[in-house]
Design a protein around this motif. Structure first.
Motif, mmCIF file in Angstrom:
data_model
loop_
_atom_site.group_PDB
_atom_site.id
_atom_site.type_symbol
_atom_site.label_atom_id
_atom_site.label_comp_id
_atom_site.label_asym_id
_atom_site.label_seq_id
_atom_site.Cartn_x
_atom_site.Cartn_y
_atom_site.Cartn_z
ATOM 1 N N ARG A 231 59.108 41.499 59.614
ATOM 2 C CA ARG A 231 60.438 41.916 60.059
ATOM 3 C C ARG A 231 61.458 40.793 59.855
ATOM 4 O O ARG A 231 62.591 41.038 59.434
ATOM 5 N N ALA A 232 61.058 39.563 60.150
ATOM 6 C CA ALA A 232 61.964 38.425 60.006
ATOM 7 C C ALA A 232 62.369 38.218 58.547
ATOM 8 O O ALA A 232 63.475 37.730 58.267
ATOM 9 N N ARG A 233 61.485 38.577 57.624
ATOM 10 C CA ARG A 233 61.801 38.472 56.196
ATOM 11 C C ARG A 233 62.660 39.630 55.711
ATOM 12 O O ARG A 233 63.099 39.648 54.569
ATOM 13 N N GLY A 234 62.877 40.637 56.569
ATOM 14 C CA GLY A 234 63.649 41.797 56.167
ATOM 15 C C GLY A 234 62.812 42.920 55.603
ATOM 16 O O GLY A 234 63.346 43.848 54.983
ATOM 17 N N ALA A 235 61.488 42.848 55.798
ATOM 18 C CA ALA A 235 60.616 43.924 55.325
ATOM 19 C C ALA A 235 60.605 45.067 56.333
ATOM 20 O O ALA A 235 60.819 44.874 57.529
ATOM 21 N N GLY A 236 60.352 46.272 55.836
ATOM 22 C CA GLY A 236 60.135 47.410 56.711
ATOM 23 C C GLY A 236 58.655 47.528 57.022
ATOM 24 O O GLY A 236 57.811 47.249 56.164
ATOM 25 N N VAL A 237 58.326 47.916 58.252
ATOM 26 C CA VAL A 237 56.930 48.001 58.691
ATOM 27 C C VAL A 237 56.670 49.370 59.301
ATOM 28 O O VAL A 237 57.452 49.837 60.138
ATOM 29 N N LEU A 238 55.577 50.007 58.885
ATOM 30 C CA LEU A 238 55.092 51.217 59.527
ATOM 31 C C LEU A 238 53.703 50.949 60.078
ATOM 32 O O LEU A 238 52.840 50.433 59.362
ATOM 33 N N VAL A 239 53.514 51.284 61.347
ATOM 34 C CA VAL A 239 52.226 51.093 62.018
ATOM 35 C C VAL A 239 51.743 52.448 62.500
ATOM 36 O O VAL A 239 52.392 53.082 63.337
#
Length: 243
Positions: free
Chosen positions: A189-197
């Motif tokens: 998230r800090a790198r600007g990536a999107g995350v789906l869990v």
């Protein structure tokens, strides 16, 4: 650099509209809409058979969509399959490991396939973070389920993808592994990536994700804030949605 920097021109990390997935006469996903922005973590929450893993497999390019629009970091998974796979890091719900290979050999293979340079230091750091450093050169055939889950998260995160897909990453994982997975999600998230869990564990989903999409029977019932799903009130709201 081990992977691609998240693109500042990409407005949406994950954009899914009207997704249907059919296996013969069985409709595993029946019209799901999802959206995750760069720097956002979104949970897919639901019981077994809700369509969570099938949706994740479509986003990862493992299963083709039967109908609908599916984009990751601006790439259509059908029109640009290779480009879409390059920007994704995927931890599948089951499998994905080679029993006769060690964790370090898994990392080497992943780095070679993705043509990564200078990945070794990050690979070692991730193995230590997930308490796998001591078994880095032991074949995975004897690993516990939780150890396998932790290694799968390491492999998904190695190349610092623009979209990180973690399917049931907490299943059978001890508190240390949960904490390490939280760290990987926060780093993404800090790198600007999107995350789906994807998970069936509501309490963990709301700790690490800002929003929660509740699925049942292949349909998205609602997308709500994690705060709405927190505590006893959240548990009641979740049960009401699944009733």
């Amino acid at each position: 650099m081990t992977g691609r920097e998240p693109s500042s021109t990409v407005a949406t990390a994950v954009d899914v509209a009207g997704l249907h997935v059919r296996f013969g006469t069985v409709e595993a996903v029946a019209g799901v809409d999802l959206r995750a922005e760069p720097g956002q973590a979104l949970a897919l929450l639901g019981r077994n058979g809700a369509g969570k893993s099938t949706t994740m497999r479509v986003l990862a390019g493992v299963v083709p969509p039967s109908e609908g629009r599916v984009e990751v970091a601006g790439h259509d998974v059908r029109a640009e399959p290779l480009e879409a796979k390059r920007v994704v890091g995927y931890c599948p719900d089951v499998g994905g490991l080679v029993p006769r290979a060690t964790p370090w050999e898994h990392l080497q293979l992943s780095a070679r396939l993705r043509r990564l340079d200078g990945w070794e230091a990050r690979g070692r750091a991730l193995l230590e973070q997930f308490d796998l450093g001591a078994v880095a050169h032991r074949v995975t055939a004897g690993f516990s389920h939780g150890m396998g889950r932790r290694l799968s998260v390491v492999l998904a995160a190695l190349h610092e993808p623009e979209v990180l897909l973690l399917d049931e990453p907490f299943d059978g994982v001890d508190p240390l592994g949960v904490e390490a997975t939280f760290g990987v999600i926060e780093d993404a998230r800090a790198r600007g990536a999107g995350v789906l869990v994807s998970t069936h564990l509501r309490d963990l989903a709301v700790q690490v994700c800002a929003e929660v999409a509740v699925l049942r029977g292949g349909v998205r019932l609602a997308t709500v804030s994690a705060e709405f799903m927190t505590g006893d009130e959240g548990a009641r709201a979740y049960r009401a949605l699944l009733a």
